[in-house]
Design a protein around this motif. Structure first.
Motif, mmCIF file in Angstrom:
data_model
loop_
_atom_site.group_PDB
_atom_site.id
_atom_site.type_symbol
_atom_site.label_atom_id
_atom_site.label_comp_id
_atom_site.label_asym_id
_atom_site.label_seq_id
_atom_site.Cartn_x
_atom_site.Cartn_y
_atom_site.Cartn_z
ATOM 1 N N MET A 144 13.052 73.515 45.563
ATOM 2 C CA MET A 144 13.875 72.796 46.531
ATOM 3 C C MET A 144 13.862 71.290 46.257
ATOM 4 S SD MET A 144 13.592 72.332 50.641
ATOM 5 C CE MET A 144 12.639 70.841 50.398
ATOM 6 N N LEU A 145 12.666 70.758 45.959
ATOM 7 C CA LEU A 145 12.568 69.331 45.672
ATOM 8 C C LEU A 145 13.330 68.968 44.397
ATOM 9 C CD1 LEU A 145 8.821 68.678 46.573
ATOM 10 C CD2 LEU A 145 10.838 68.011 47.882
ATOM 11 N N GLN A 146 13.306 69.844 43.411
ATOM 12 C CA GLN A 146 14.070 69.594 42.187
ATOM 13 C C GLN A 146 15.567 69.523 42.488
ATOM 14 O OE1 GLN A 146 12.614 72.849 39.783
ATOM 15 N NE2 GLN A 146 11.291 71.509 38.585
ATOM 16 N N ARG A 147 16.036 70.399 43.367
ATOM 17 C CA ARG A 147 17.452 70.388 43.730
ATOM 18 C C ARG A 147 17.802 69.124 44.517
ATOM 19 N NH1 ARG A 147 20.418 71.853 48.049
ATOM 20 N NH2 ARG A 147 18.665 72.792 49.146
ATOM 21 N N ALA A 196 -4.799 64.955 41.663
ATOM 22 C CA ALA A 196 -4.752 66.380 41.328
ATOM 23 C C ALA A 196 -3.328 66.877 41.115
ATOM 24 C CB ALA A 196 -5.440 67.190 42.427
ATOM 25 N N TYR A 197 -2.351 66.176 41.710
ATOM 26 C CA TYR A 197 -0.955 66.627 41.637
ATOM 27 C C TYR A 197 -0.059 65.636 40.901
ATOM 28 C CZ TYR A 197 -3.030 69.524 45.203
ATOM 29 O OH TYR A 197 -3.876 70.377 45.882
ATOM 30 N N ALA A 198 -0.679 64.744 40.137
ATOM 31 C CA ALA A 198 0.094 63.728 39.424
ATOM 32 C C ALA A 198 1.072 64.359 38.428
ATOM 33 C CB ALA A 198 -0.847 62.764 38.699
ATOM 34 N N ASP A 199 0.629 65.374 37.707
ATOM 35 C CA ASP A 199 1.510 66.017 36.729
ATOM 36 C C ASP A 199 2.711 66.675 37.400
ATOM 37 O OD1 ASP A 199 -0.143 65.205 34.714
ATOM 38 O OD2 ASP A 199 -1.183 67.120 34.488
ATOM 39 N N SER A 200 2.470 67.326 38.515
ATOM 40 C CA SER A 200 3.574 67.957 39.253
ATOM 41 C C SER A 200 4.574 66.912 39.711
ATOM 42 C CB SER A 200 3.030 68.727 40.458
ATOM 43 O OG SER A 200 2.167 69.776 40.048
ATOM 44 N N LEU A 236 8.961 65.922 38.757
ATOM 45 C CA LEU A 236 9.974 65.941 39.806
ATOM 46 C C LEU A 236 10.821 64.681 39.882
ATOM 47 C CD1 LEU A 236 7.983 67.630 42.728
ATOM 48 C CD2 LEU A 236 10.015 68.547 41.596
ATOM 49 N N THR A 237 10.243 63.536 39.543
ATOM 50 C CA THR A 237 11.001 62.296 39.748
ATOM 51 C C THR A 237 10.522 61.217 38.797
ATOM 52 O OG1 THR A 237 11.826 60.797 41.460
ATOM 53 C CG2 THR A 237 9.486 61.310 41.539
ATOM 54 N N ARG A 238 11.139 60.051 38.845
ATOM 55 C CA ARG A 238 10.821 58.932 37.962
ATOM 56 C C ARG A 238 9.438 58.369 38.263
ATOM 57 N NH1 ARG A 238 15.905 54.927 38.322
ATOM 58 N NH2 ARG A 238 14.101 53.558 38.449
ATOM 59 N N SER A 239 8.784 57.841 37.249
ATOM 60 C CA SER A 239 7.422 57.328 37.407
ATOM 61 C C SER A 239 7.354 56.138 38.364
ATOM 62 C CB SER A 239 6.838 56.938 36.046
ATOM 63 O OG SER A 239 7.636 55.944 35.423
ATOM 64 N N ASP A 240 8.430 55.321 38.432
ATOM 65 C CA ASP A 240 8.400 54.177 39.344
ATOM 66 C C ASP A 240 8.681 54.578 40.785
ATOM 67 O OD1 ASP A 240 11.074 54.758 38.984
ATOM 68 O OD2 ASP A 240 11.713 52.677 38.746
ATOM 69 N N GLN A 241 8.872 55.863 41.018
ATOM 70 C CA GLN A 241 9.055 56.382 42.370
ATOM 71 C C GLN A 241 7.905 57.294 42.764
ATOM 72 O OE1 GLN A 241 13.974 56.169 42.174
ATOM 73 N NE2 GLN A 241 12.973 58.143 42.471
ATOM 74 N N ILE A 242 6.779 57.127 42.070
ATOM 75 C CA ILE A 242 5.573 57.913 42.334
ATOM 76 C C ILE A 242 4.403 56.964 42.568
ATOM 77 C CG2 ILE A 242 3.923 59.580 41.384
ATOM 78 C CD1 ILE A 242 6.198 60.651 39.628
#
Length: 253
Positions: free
Chosen positions: A1-4, A18-22, A26-32
């Motif tokens: 759903m998040l991918q969509r 723990a969830y950095a790879d996930s 899903l999105t751009r690195s500057d939005q994480i």
């Protein structure tokens, strides 16, 4: 759903290492933002006395990411959504369209499923930076205190908001057994009841009525309701945001 959703809107993620790879998938690195990688924020996260406070810290950081993106692009978003990856969305097919449609008018406020997932106009959502900043001073260990109640905001909201978990003086509203009966009491009370709730001063023998009991130190859903009530922001159900938290949600992003 998040991918969509990422194909229709910008996705900002605040999570732990723990969830950095996930998150990267899903999105751009500057939005994480990875909380563990910021020592001051990680320390802040660790000292919260109640676990549910951490979601408000992460939302605060996510809103900072949004503001940075807005400044970089020279334009503001119209609507923002606070979502969770440990939540099952029953009807997500029109999620963005439904939220925008239901909150097009400023008086519509926000929509969602209590404090779990919600959204609406950008400026209303940005107020939650202030909510986080007031957690420890105004909301932590204040569950037994009376907050003046804005009756108009309650009547403009529905049961998607836990207004029935706030402290309501029994001497003013009695002890209605259901939210439907309770709402009728509030409607019948009119302006007189609105004034009494806004000006009420508890005494040593004051007792309160509520139909929802959260954490005794920090009830996140009730504090969320109090914050919206104080700011006069209505809150209503949205079909596309209905759902439930996964039982194994500690393993989710």
């Amino acid at each position: 759903m998040l991918q969509r959703l990422n194909k229709e809107a910008d996705l900002f993620i605040v999570t732990t290492a723990a969830y950095a790879d996930s998150a990267q998938r899903l999105t751009r690195s500057d939005q994480i933002l990875i909380v563990d990688q910021l020592p001051a924020e990680a320390q802040h996260d660790q000292r919260f006395p109640v676990g549910s406070m951490k979601q408000w810290h992460k939302l605060h950081l996510a809103l900072q990411l949004v503001q940075t993106a807005e400044q970089r692009r020279g334009r503001r978003y119209s609507h923002l959504l606070k979502l969770r990856s440990d939540y099952f969305y029953v009807h997500p097919q029109r999620l963005i369209k439904d939220v925008i449609q239901q909150t097009q008018q400023p008086e519509a406020g926000l929509v969602g499923a209590s404090d779990k997932v919600f959204g609406g106009p950008r400026d209303w959502m940005m107020l939650f930076q202030g909510f986080f900043q007031s957690l420890e001073g105004w909301f932590d260990d204040r569950e037994q205190h009376y907050w003046p109640i804005n009756l108009a905001q309650v009547l403009a909201s529905d049961e998607a908001l836990k207004w029935y978990g706030m402290n309501w003086p029994v001497e003013l509203i009695g002890q209605p057994e259901t939210t439907e009966a309770w709402r009728q009491v509030l409607l019948k009370g009119g302006d007189g009841l609105a004034t009494a709730l806004a000006q009420f001063k508890p005494g040593p023998n004051t007792t309160y009525h509520r139909l929802f009991q959260g954490h005794p130190r920090f009830a996140s859903e009730v504090s969320f309701a109090r914050f919206l009530n104080f700011n006069g922001i209505p809150f209503r159900d949205c079909r596309s945001l209905r759902g439930f938290l996964y039982s194994d949600r500690n393993t989710c992003l």
